[in-house]
Design a protein around this motif. Structure first.
Motif, PDB file in Angstrom:
ATOM      1  N   GLU A  44       1.214  -1.231   0.354  1.00  0.00           N
ATOM      2  CA  GLU A  44       0.158   0.128  -0.063  1.00  0.00           C
ATOM      3  C   GLU A  44       0.756   1.043  -0.367  1.00  0.00           C
ATOM      4  O   GLU A  44       0.706   1.804  -0.255  1.00  0.00           O
ATOM      5  CB  GLU A  44      -1.236   0.079   1.300  1.00  0.00           C
ATOM      6  N   LYS A  45       2.357   1.412   0.473  1.00  0.00           N
ATOM      7  CA  LYS A  45       2.673   2.489   0.461  1.00  0.00           C
ATOM      8  C   LYS A  45       3.748   2.482  -0.635  1.00  0.00           C
ATOM      9  O   LYS A  45       4.664   3.674  -0.573  1.00  0.00           O
ATOM     10  CB  LYS A  45       3.869   2.516   1.816  1.00  0.00           C
ATOM     11  N   VAL A  46       4.256   1.761  -1.143  1.00  0.00           N
ATOM     12  CA  VAL A  46       5.624   1.592  -2.068  1.00  0.00           C
ATOM     13  C   VAL A  46       4.982   0.836  -3.710  1.00  0.00           C
ATOM     14  O   VAL A  46       4.237   0.359  -3.297  1.00  0.00           O
ATOM     15  CB  VAL A  46       6.661   0.642  -1.859  1.00  0.00           C
ATOM     16  N   ASP A  47       5.407   1.421  -4.452  1.00  0.00           N
ATOM     17  CA  ASP A  47       5.166   0.783  -5.978  1.00  0.00           C
ATOM     18  C   ASP A  47       5.942  -0.175  -6.644  1.00  0.00           C
ATOM     19  O   ASP A  47       7.136   0.427  -6.334  1.00  0.00           O
ATOM     20  CB  ASP A  47       5.805   2.271  -6.938  1.00  0.00           C
ATOM     21  N   TYR A  48       5.505  -1.450  -5.968  1.00  0.00           N
ATOM     22  CA  TYR A  48       6.572  -2.357  -6.414  1.00  0.00           C
ATOM     23  C   TYR A  48       5.999  -3.593  -7.151  1.00  0.00           C
ATOM     24  O   TYR A  48       4.873  -4.156  -7.072  1.00  0.00           O
ATOM     25  CB  TYR A  48       7.233  -2.746  -5.538  1.00  0.00           C
ATOM     26  N   ARG A  49       5.936  -4.258  -8.974  1.00  0.00           N
ATOM     27  CA  ARG A  49       5.679  -4.752  -9.472  1.00  0.00           C
ATOM     28  C   ARG A  49       7.347  -6.544  -9.474  1.00  0.00           C
ATOM     29  O   ARG A  49       7.990  -5.902 -10.182  1.00  0.00           O
ATOM     30  CB  ARG A  49       5.817  -5.166 -10.626  1.00  0.00           C
ATOM     31  N   PRO A  50       6.675  -7.464  -8.585  1.00  0.00           N
ATOM     32  CA  PRO A  50       8.092  -8.839  -8.941  1.00  0.00           C
ATOM     33  C   PRO A  50       8.034  -9.501 -10.276  1.00  0.00           C
ATOM     34  O   PRO A  50       7.177  -8.629 -11.251  1.00  0.00           O
ATOM     35  CB  PRO A  50       7.286  -9.685  -7.895  1.00  0.00           C
ATOM     36  N   ASN A  51       9.424  -9.010 -10.652  1.00  0.00           N
ATOM     37  CA  ASN A  51       9.879 -10.151 -11.861  1.00  0.00           C
ATOM     38  C   ASN A  51      10.135 -11.700 -11.586  1.00  0.00           C
ATOM     39  O   ASN A  51      10.199 -12.128 -11.055  1.00  0.00           O
ATOM     40  CB  ASN A  51      11.540  -9.239 -12.361  1.00  0.00           C
ATOM     41  N   MET A  52       8.678 -11.482 -11.885  1.00  0.00           N
ATOM     42  CA  MET A  52       8.741 -13.286 -11.368  1.00  0.00           C
ATOM     43  C   MET A  52       9.233 -14.546 -12.070  1.00  0.00           C
ATOM     44  O   MET A  52       9.365 -15.344 -12.231  1.00  0.00           O
ATOM     45  CB  MET A  52       6.686 -13.656 -11.771  1.00  0.00           C
ATOM     46  N   LEU A  53       9.275 -13.532 -14.154  1.00  0.00           N
ATOM     47  CA  LEU A  53      10.757 -14.881 -14.478  1.00  0.00           C
ATOM     48  C   LEU A  53      11.975 -14.743 -13.939  1.00  0.00           C
ATOM     49  O   LEU A  53      12.049 -15.792 -13.779  1.00  0.00           O
ATOM     50  CB  LEU A  53      10.498 -14.055 -16.256  1.00  0.00           C
TER      51      LEU A  53
END
Length: 339
Positions: A44-53
């Motif tokens: 909710e506080k940061v902009d993060y998208r994991p690199n699942m590959l």
């Protein structure tokens, strides 16, 4: 909102270990309640998208199934790929599609790409490239590898249409309709070419009729519609296409034959050629919308995709499906105005 680029940084901010964060992004229910609450609060506080590959590549294999086909421009392959993707998704897998376009160097590179990504397995539709067959046979011993649509000698696992059943079905229908159909072959790009022609011959002989395979030129190509039209024009001028009808080795060839008949003025309402029955094979999505709509046999594209995925997962040991090594699926007769 702060941008976070790595899972290590995100895990540190959330106050959990990196493996815990990685496990959460694969399956939130797989981590404890307290850790899950920390991770979700930080999201909710940061902009993060994991690199699942990248995460998957750190393991021995990914949850990706590779699909290698000659071209997505062929509607039959597109339909099968859609089925593979839908069934793979139901098991939590994604699909990576590569196309060879009939070019050996492109096919080699596509195979290298799939192996480099450590795919869980590969579903492969042969493209007729003989130079690659030896390597493909070796790969079968390295990871789950399932052929579909066609195969060649030395293949361990395959999912195919039952050409014996489908060609006999359409040939018997034409003969029972008091016709003596000729057979319009397809370019020799895979095992379907010879299999379908052989079954046609056997079916005609079974009924006491002389097989009539049209003497088309041999060519290795995937541009079936163009090739079919060019060859059909030759057959028309040689008077080899008549009221006995024509069984085309696949629908795309039939599209070319219908186009040739039209261009020669032989599909007009006042022409005797209006009564020449034309049939195909595969039930391509466009077969219903040709003029006239095409009589054909429908491959079980949903079944092919489903069986490919289940066989891959069985060979990978992640699921247990009791399936034979060679799977043949039945086709259904689809009657339309062309015959």
């Amino acid at each position: 909102m702060k941008k976070v680029n790595t899972m290590e940084e995100f895990a540190s901010l959330a106050g959990v270990s990196r493996p815990t964060a990685s496990k959460y992004f694969e399956n939130p229910e797989a981590v404890g309640t307290r850790s899950r609450q920390k991770i979700e609060a930080m999201l909710e506080k940061v902009d993060y998208r994991p690199n699942m590959l990248a995460s998957m590549l750190m393991r021995k294999e990914t949850k990706i199934i590779g699909v290698l086909i000659p071209s997505l421009g062929d509607p039959l392959y597109a339909s099968i790929v859609r089925s593979i993707e839908q069934h793979a998704m139901s098991f939590g897998y994604s699909v990576l599609i590569e196309c060879s376009y009939g070019q050996p160097e492109i096919e080699e590179r596509a195979i290298d790409n799939l192996l480099a990504l450590k795919v869980a397995g590969i579903c492969y539709a042969p493209s007729g490239i003989k130079a690659i067959e030896g390597r493909l046979q070796r790969i079968q011993s390295e990871l789950p590898f399932v052929f579909f649509d066609a195969c060649f000698e030395g293949v361990k696992y395959s999912v195919q249409n039952d050409n014996c059943q489908s060609i006999e079905l359409i040939t018997d229908y034409m003969i029972q309709s008091e016709r003596k159909p000729a057979f319009f072959p397809m370019p020799d790009v895979n095992s379907n070419a010879n299999e379908r022609m052989l079954v046609y011959k056997q079916s005609m002989i079974k009924h006491g009729l002389e097989p009539n395979v049209l003497p088309v030129d041999t060519e290795i190509c995937w541009d079936f519609e163009r090739w079919g039209k060019e060859q059909a024009l030759k057959m028309i001028r040689m008077k080899r296409i008549n009221e006995g009808g024509v069984i085309c080795a696949n629908d795309r060839i039939a599209f070319g034959v219908l186009s040739a008949l039209f261009s020669e003025g032989l599909l007009s309402k006042n022409s005797k050629y209006q009564s020449i029955p034309i049939t195909g094979h595969d039930n391509q999505p466009l077969s219903e919308f040709t003029c006239p709509p095409l009589t054909t046999v429908a491959q079980d594209v949903e079944g092919i995709g489903k069986m490919c995925v289940e066989k891959i997962l069985s060979l990978a040991g992640t699921k247990s499906f009791q399936l034979p090594d060679e799977i043949l699926l039945k086709a259904k007769l689809v009657l339309r105005e062309s015959a």
